[in-house]
Design an enzyme around this catalytic site. Sequence first.
Site, PDB file in Angstrom:
ATOM      1  N   GLY A   8       0.835  -1.209   0.000  1.00  0.00           N
ATOM      2  CA  GLY A   8       0.000   0.000   0.000  1.00  0.00           C
ATOM      3  C   GLY A   8       0.861   1.247   0.000  1.00  0.00           C
ATOM      4  CG  LEU A  10       2.072   4.118  -5.083  1.00  0.00           C
ATOM      5  CD1 LEU A  10       1.641   3.699  -6.482  1.00  0.00           C
ATOM      6  CD2 LEU A  10       3.043   5.289  -5.170  1.00  0.00           C
ATOM      7  CD  GLN A  12      -3.275  10.576   4.987  1.00  0.00           C
ATOM      8  OE1 GLN A  12      -3.997   9.686   5.437  1.00  0.00           O
ATOM      9  NE2 GLN A  12      -3.262  11.798   5.475  1.00  0.00           N
ATOM     10  NE  ARG A  36      -3.156   3.630  -5.852  1.00  0.00           N
ATOM     11  CZ  ARG A  36      -3.048   4.928  -5.579  1.00  0.00           C
ATOM     12  NH1 ARG A  36      -3.431   5.823  -6.468  1.00  0.00           N
ATOM     13  NH2 ARG A  36      -2.629   5.364  -4.424  1.00  0.00           N
ATOM     14  CE1 TYR A 141      -9.611   0.961   8.249  1.00  0.00           C
ATOM     15  CE2 TYR A 141     -10.279   2.433  10.021  1.00  0.00           C
ATOM     16  CZ  TYR A 141      -9.314   1.959   9.162  1.00  0.00           C
ATOM     17  OH  TYR A 141      -8.042   2.480   9.205  1.00  0.00           O
TER      18      TYR A 141
HETATM   19  N1  SER Z   1      -8.235   7.838   9.319  1.00  0.00           N
HETATM   20  C1  SER Z   1      -8.968   6.617   9.387  1.00  0.00           C
HETATM   21  C2  SER Z   1     -10.334   6.771   8.822  1.00  0.00           C
HETATM   22  O1  SER Z   1     -10.863   7.854   8.910  1.00  0.00           O
HETATM   23  C3  SER Z   1      -9.063   6.149  10.804  1.00  0.00           C
HETATM   24  O2  SER Z   1      -8.133   5.167  11.038  1.00  0.00           O
HETATM   25  O3  SER Z   1     -10.883   5.845   8.331  1.00  0.00           O
END
Ligand code: SER
Length: 322
Positions: A8, A10, A12, A36, A141
């Site tokens: 990962g 590329l 942030q 990518r 998540y």
């Molecule tokens: N920055 C992340 C998000 O907003 C939190 O881990 O999903």
Amino acid sequence: MKRIMVTGALGQIGCDLVAKLRKIYGEEAVLATDIRQIDHEIVQSGYFRILDVTDSTAFYEVAREHRADTIIHLAALLSAKAESDPALAWHLNISGLLSGLETARALSCQYFTPSSIAAFGANTPKNSTPQDTLQRPLTMYGVSKVAGELLCDYYYHKYGVDTRGLRFPGLISHSAPPGGGTTDYAVEMYEAAIRNGNYTSYINKETYLDMMYMPDAIDAVIALMEADSSKLKHRNAFNVTAMSIDPEKIAESIRRHIPEFTLHYDIDPVRQAIAEEWPDSIDATAAREEWGFDVQYDLNRMTDDMLSKLKGKLQAEHSRIG
Ligand code: SER
């Protein structure tokens, strides 16, 4: 000499982390991978390979060819994107993690992967959220992050893989955009302040969340990876934070430089609900005590640096076009 593989790369975090790792450990030592390929300094300045992290055979082969002794696994779907496709989020965040852990086990690699403030839930204490506490998130998540923390612990206890992790708060940076997160509004606000002098926030005022400036996040990853293993009581994952802020606080800080900056609201119910589930402020005492976690940037120092870096970027864009 360290041989590091980053997935990962590329994204942030990856763009800034790979640049710093290459500076410290040498260009040859760091292999950047991503699903990518784009025209980016990370791709041009050192080794780069395309990799789908859910392909466990490819993961292993790429790591073996690089003779990796360290894997930094960043490829994942962030919170808001994960809510729009939970099955894909589970697949990428968990199958990808497992491919990496299996590779780390087979090649005896040290292993880092980030967790998040999303690993907490609505019934977690909201203020000074402790390192060890209730973790019952309701977002996909968050579910994948809790499962990930447990999987990393499992690989440490069962196979002796040297797994380490941080629960990142919202990360603010200027070199690569975040994608699909809930805390992205903070990054967007700085960009909008420079470009338009105003911003419409999808997160409501008085919604406090932990945040951190990217240079501090990168230093924290490196400090944790370099930390003496025998001193770590927690591994996956440490609470880390630099500030607890809401949109108004960022706007106030921006107005020290751009007094006419205005902030408006158009709340996105999905991301607002996610933000409300997360802590207002987390406690990073364990990270400080076990491996000396520290930060350089508070809100105003971060704002000063963000605005000056973004202004430079915009001027460079204008001179390219002009
Ligand atoms: N920055 C992340 C998000 O907003 C939190 O881990 O999903």
